[in-house]
Design an enzyme around this catalytic site. Structure first.
Site, PDB file in Angstrom:
ATOM      1  N   ALA A  18       9.206  -4.614  12.283  1.00 29.06           N
ATOM      2  CA  ALA A  18       9.438  -5.447  11.096  1.00 29.06           C
ATOM      3  C   ALA A  18      10.926  -5.519  10.767  1.00 29.06           C
ATOM      4  CB  ALA A  18       8.657  -4.881   9.914  1.00 29.06           C
ATOM      5  N   CYS A  67      -0.180  20.136 -22.851  1.00 26.28           N
ATOM      6  CA  CYS A  67      -1.452  20.884 -22.835  1.00 26.28           C
ATOM      7  C   CYS A  67      -1.533  21.868 -21.666  1.00 26.28           C
ATOM      8  CB  CYS A  67      -2.628  19.915 -22.810  1.00 26.28           C
ATOM      9  SG  CYS A  67      -2.879  19.124 -21.220  1.00 26.28           S
ATOM     10  N   GLY A 102       3.117  -4.436   8.907  1.00 22.62           N
ATOM     11  CA  GLY A 102       2.984  -2.994   9.071  1.00 22.62           C
ATOM     12  C   GLY A 102       1.697  -2.407   8.538  1.00 22.62           C
ATOM     13  N   HIS A 105      -1.556   1.302  -4.131  1.00 20.26           N
ATOM     14  CA  HIS A 105      -1.909   2.721  -4.069  1.00 20.26           C
ATOM     15  C   HIS A 105      -1.073   3.576  -5.013  1.00 20.26           C
ATOM     16  CE1 HIS A 105      -3.899   2.143   0.141  1.00 20.26           C
ATOM     17  NE2 HIS A 105      -4.695   1.822  -0.842  1.00 20.26           N
ATOM     18  N   CYS A 153       1.582  20.108 -17.478  1.00 22.27           N
ATOM     19  CA  CYS A 153       1.863  19.249 -18.631  1.00 22.27           C
ATOM     20  C   CYS A 153       2.532  20.066 -19.736  1.00 22.27           C
ATOM     21  CB  CYS A 153       0.549  18.660 -19.118  1.00 22.27           C
ATOM     22  SG  CYS A 153       0.695  17.675 -20.596  1.00 22.27           S
ATOM     23  N   GLN A 213       0.839  -1.199   0.000  1.00 19.89           N
ATOM     24  CA  GLN A 213       0.000   0.000   0.000  1.00 19.89           C
ATOM     25  C   GLN A 213       0.873   1.248   0.000  1.00 19.89           C
ATOM     26  OE1 GLN A 213      -3.434  -0.734   3.033  1.00 19.89           O
ATOM     27  NE2 GLN A 213      -1.863  -2.251   3.453  1.00 19.89           N
ATOM     28  N   CYS A 253      -4.749  15.192 -20.614  1.00 22.67           N
ATOM     29  CA  CYS A 253      -4.384  14.412 -21.810  1.00 22.67           C
ATOM     30  C   CYS A 253      -3.673  13.107 -21.479  1.00 22.67           C
ATOM     31  CB  CYS A 253      -3.548  15.254 -22.772  1.00 22.67           C
ATOM     32  SG  CYS A 253      -1.840  15.486 -22.232  1.00 22.67           S
TER      33      CYS A 253
HETATM   34 ZN   LIG Z   1      -1.610  17.266 -20.830  1.00 26.39          ZN
END
Ligand SMILES: [Zn+2]
Length: 249
Positions: free
Chosen positions: A234, A152, A189, A120, A149, A102, A131
């Site tokens: 652990a 875009c 854990g 996750h 990005c 996780q 996009c």
């Molecule tokens: Zn984009």
């Protein structure tokens, strides 16, 4: 640390046809990555309900990126601890089929495990919300947040699962397959109370797998799903189990 239980775990691993590990935040605490309950850590500064929810990301990305920046710098500095290294050794010896985690820190891969299912998501890549262009997280410039990005100029979001987001489909399918086909699970854990992650030990148990729990304190799994609980860190328990497997085999 209860040595009788270490011996029992080693024996169960040696007798198991297929063993998987299911890990949560607790395994990375010893690498310096705090879990939601750690005192004085990241999650004391940033309330997860407020910062780790997908609605927060959409409504105030600048604010959420302040938390992500701190989280990323913790992850970048973190190194696998003896628990991660022990699991990688179990895989090398042929006693561990996969790790379902996780965590988004990539420490199982850094330790040397090859079959890691990231329930996750991961911090290593970011995707454009518009996009779907994906970029490598290591190329991220922390002084220029929130990142946008290049194609875009929409917002980029790390490929980690926020509260309110679904679990990646591929991870769900492959972890279900692993939990149905294994004969032993090392739960490490994690209290595994949140679905769908919680279904992994439950599904395995229903099919007759032995559930070996390693946690700092009893959890809702203890005495219900777990066959036994090895109480403690652990980072001490996993290497002890690995040594015992070597001794008994
Ligand atoms: Zn984009």
């Amino acid at each position: 640390m209860d040595y009788t239980l270490i011996q029992r775990a080693a024996k169960d691993i040696l007798n198991s046809k297929k063993t998987i590990a299911f890990t949560g935040a607790g395994i990375s605490v010893e690498s310096g990555i705090p879990d939601f309950r750690s005192a004085g850590g990241l999650w004391e500064k940033f309330d997860p309900e407020e910062y780790a929810h997908i609605y927060a990301f959409h409504s105030n990305p600048e604010k959420v990126w302040m938390m992500l920046k701190d989280m990323f710098s913790l992850i970048m500095e973190a190194k696998p601890n003896p628990a991660h290294i022990g699991l990688a050794e179990l895989e090398r010896m042929g006693y561990l089929s996969s790790v379902i985690t996780q965590n988004v820190d990539g420490l199982h891969q850094a330790a040397g495990n090859h079959h890691v299912i990231e329930f996750h998501g991961t911090h290593r890549t970011l995707s454009c919300l518009k996009c779907s262009t994906t970029i490598d997280g290591t190329s991220l410039k922390m002084e220029d947040l929130p990142p946008r990005c290049s194609r875009c100029s929409s917002l980029l979001k790390p490929d980690v699962v926020f509260f309110g987001e679904p679990i990646p489909w591929e991870a769900q399918v492959s972890s279900l397959k692993e939990s149905k086909s294994c004969t032993a699970v090392l739960v490490i854990g994690t209290s595994a109370v949140v679905y769908p992650a919680a279904s992994i030990p439950v599904t395995a148990k229903e099919r007759g797998a032995t559930i070996i729990e390693i946690n700092m304190e009893p959890t809702p799994l203890t005495n219900v799903i777990s066959d036994y609980l090895i109480l403690g860190s652990a980072g001490e328990i996993i290497p002890a189990i690995v040594e015992e497997v070597k001794r008994q085999r």
